[in-house]
Design a protein around this motif. Structure first.
Motif, PDB file in Angstrom:
ATOM      1  N   LEU A 169       0.815  -1.212   0.000  1.00 50.63           N
ATOM      2  CA  LEU A 169       0.000   0.000   0.000  1.00 50.63           C
ATOM      3  C   LEU A 169       0.851   1.265   0.000  1.00 50.63           C
ATOM      4  N   THR A 170       2.005   1.253   0.674  1.00 51.39           N
ATOM      5  CA  THR A 170       2.872   2.432   0.639  1.00 51.39           C
ATOM      6  C   THR A 170       3.421   2.652  -0.763  1.00 51.39           C
ATOM      7  N   VAL A 171       3.807   1.577  -1.451  1.00 46.00           N
ATOM      8  CA  VAL A 171       4.293   1.709  -2.828  1.00 46.00           C
ATOM      9  C   VAL A 171       3.169   2.184  -3.742  1.00 46.00           C
ATOM     10  N   GLU A 172       1.970   1.607  -3.573  1.00 43.46           N
ATOM     11  CA  GLU A 172       0.831   2.010  -4.399  1.00 43.46           C
ATOM     12  C   GLU A 172       0.494   3.481  -4.191  1.00 43.46           C
ATOM     13  N   ASN A 173       0.542   3.941  -2.947  1.00 42.90           N
ATOM     14  CA  ASN A 173       0.238   5.346  -2.674  1.00 42.90           C
ATOM     15  C   ASN A 173       1.274   6.278  -3.284  1.00 42.90           C
ATOM     16  N   LYS A 174       2.545   5.873  -3.271  1.00 41.41           N
ATOM     17  CA  LYS A 174       3.578   6.694  -3.909  1.00 41.41           C
ATOM     18  C   LYS A 174       3.340   6.799  -5.413  1.00 41.41           C
ATOM     19  N   VAL A 175       2.977   5.678  -6.034  1.00 44.28           N
ATOM     20  CA  VAL A 175       2.722   5.678  -7.482  1.00 44.28           C
ATOM     21  C   VAL A 175       1.487   6.517  -7.800  1.00 44.28           C
ATOM     22  N   ARG A 176       0.416   6.344  -7.009  1.00 42.37           N
ATOM     23  CA  ARG A 176      -0.796   7.135  -7.235  1.00 42.37           C
ATOM     24  C   ARG A 176      -0.536   8.626  -7.050  1.00 42.37           C
ATOM     25  N   HIS A 177       0.259   8.974  -6.030  1.00 41.75           N
ATOM     26  CA  HIS A 177       0.575  10.385  -5.791  1.00 41.75           C
ATOM     27  C   HIS A 177       1.393  10.958  -6.950  1.00 41.75           C
ATOM     28  N   PHE A 178       2.357  10.192  -7.455  1.00 43.76           N
ATOM     29  CA  PHE A 178       3.190  10.645  -8.560  1.00 43.76           C
ATOM     30  C   PHE A 178       2.339  10.939  -9.789  1.00 43.76           C
ATOM     31  N   PHE A 179       1.473   9.993 -10.172  1.00 49.02           N
ATOM     32  CA  PHE A 179       0.662  10.196 -11.368  1.00 49.02           C
ATOM     33  C   PHE A 179      -0.432  11.233 -11.135  1.00 49.02           C
ATOM     34  N   GLY A 180      -0.956  11.327  -9.926  1.00 49.13           N
ATOM     35  CA  GLY A 180      -1.930  12.369  -9.617  1.00 49.13           C
ATOM     36  C   GLY A 180      -1.322  13.750  -9.718  1.00 49.13           C
ATOM     37  N   GLN A 181      -0.074  13.863  -9.265  1.00 53.38           N
ATOM     38  CA  GLN A 181       0.628  15.143  -9.356  1.00 53.38           C
ATOM     39  C   GLN A 181       0.870  15.517 -10.821  1.00 53.38           C
ATOM     40  N   LYS A 182       1.261  14.549 -11.633  1.00 49.00           N
ATOM     41  CA  LYS A 182       1.479  14.817 -13.057  1.00 49.00           C
ATOM     42  C   LYS A 182       0.174  15.228 -13.739  1.00 49.00           C
ATOM     43  N   LYS A 183      -0.918  14.572 -13.379  1.00 50.69           N
ATOM     44  CA  LYS A 183      -2.216  14.919 -13.948  1.00 50.69           C
ATOM     45  C   LYS A 183      -2.625  16.336 -13.551  1.00 50.69           C
ATOM     46  N   TYR A 184      -2.399  16.704 -12.289  1.00 50.70           N
ATOM     47  CA  TYR A 184      -2.737  18.045 -11.805  1.00 50.70           C
ATOM     48  C   TYR A 184      -1.917  19.101 -12.540  1.00 50.70           C
ATOM     49  N   ILE A 185      -0.652  18.842 -12.755  1.00 49.67           N
ATOM     50  CA  ILE A 185       0.202  19.800 -13.459  1.00 49.67           C
ATOM     51  C   ILE A 185      -0.285  19.969 -14.901  1.00 49.67           C
ATOM     52  N   GLN A 186      -0.662  18.888 -15.551  1.00 52.08           N
ATOM     53  CA  GLN A 186      -1.167  18.984 -16.921  1.00 52.08           C
ATOM     54  C   GLN A 186      -2.472  19.768 -16.974  1.00 52.08           C
ATOM     55  N   GLN A 187      -3.328  19.624 -15.968  1.00 52.26           N
ATOM     56  CA  GLN A 187      -4.567  20.395 -15.936  1.00 52.26           C
ATOM     57  C   GLN A 187      -4.276  21.881 -15.730  1.00 52.26           C
ATOM     58  N   GLN A 188      -3.277  22.203 -14.930  1.00 57.07           N
ATOM     59  CA  GLN A 188      -2.935  23.588 -14.643  1.00 57.07           C
ATOM     60  C   GLN A 188      -2.271  24.273 -15.837  1.00 57.07           C
ATOM     61  N   ARG A 189      -1.653  23.526 -16.728  1.00 53.31           N
ATOM     62  CA  ARG A 189      -0.948  24.114 -17.866  1.00 53.31           C
ATOM     63  C   ARG A 189      -1.890  24.777 -18.866  1.00 53.31           C
ATOM     64  N   LYS A 190      -3.181  24.512 -18.790  1.00 51.29           N
ATOM     65  CA  LYS A 190      -4.129  25.153 -19.696  1.00 51.29           C
ATOM     66  C   LYS A 190      -4.244  26.636 -19.408  1.00 51.29           C
ATOM     67  N   ASP A 191      -4.237  27.015 -18.135  1.00 50.76           N
ATOM     68  CA  ASP A 191      -4.444  28.400 -17.738  1.00 50.76           C
ATOM     69  C   ASP A 191      -3.223  29.053 -17.097  1.00 50.76           C
ATOM     70  N   HIS A 192      -2.196  28.282 -16.788  1.00 49.01           N
ATOM     71  CA  HIS A 192      -1.046  28.810 -16.060  1.00 49.01           C
ATOM     72  C   HIS A 192       0.257  28.293 -16.653  1.00 49.01           C
ATOM     73  N   HIS A 193       1.305  29.103 -16.470  1.00 46.55           N
ATOM     74  CA  HIS A 193       2.669  28.643 -16.726  1.00 46.55           C
ATOM     75  C   HIS A 193       3.208  28.165 -15.392  1.00 46.55           C
TER      76      HIS A 193
END
Length: 135
Positions: A76-100
């Motif tokens: 579960l600790t490994v799974e949470n790290k992987v989920r956090h990593f990809f969630g962070q990447k997804k959030y950054i991609q969503q923010q790139r539409k309106d922000h640098h």
């Protein structure tokens, strides 16, 4: 029959997220194995499938609950790290539409600047360094 199975499973670990993950890997290996025509790869996948089935059943019927629980917690600790990593990447991609998104040259902190404001002076909230960027 239901009572006999319940009596048999009393004191045993049962299933958890690690077993569910291994079952998904088992199914993926089985599907890949159906489409692979190479004999060596097929033998390798079949052996992985057998090992996964054995390991799933060993974990499910084990009476050493503390050890199985510790294994699941590590997973579960490994799974949470992987989920956090990809969630962070997804959030950054969503923010790139309106922000640098820029990084501070001093402390490498990521800073979000709205698009379309021209040249702006950016102050890092972490270290206070100022730098000029185009938005």
């Amino acid at each position: 029959m239901k009572e006999k199975f319940a009596k048999f499973m009393a004191g045993r670990y049962g299933t958890d997220r690690l077993n569910q993950f291994m079952l998904i890997v088992l199914l993926v290996c089985a599907v890949i194995n159906m489409f692979i025509r190479n004999g060596y790869v097929s033998i390798l996948l079949t052996s992985w499938e057998i090992l996964l089935i054995v390991f799933i059943y060993i974990r499910m019927f084990s009476r050493n609950i503390t050890k199985r629980y510790a294994e699941n917690q590590k997973y579960l600790t490994v799974e949470n790290k992987v989920r956090h990593f990809f969630g962070q990447k997804k959030y950054i991609q969503q923010q790139r539409k309106d922000h640098h998104i820029y990084t501070c040259p001093n402390c490498k902190q990521k800073i979000r600047i709205p698009k379309g404001k021209g040249k702006v002076s950016v102050r890092c909230p972490k270290c206070g360094t100022e730098f000029v960027k185009n938005s």
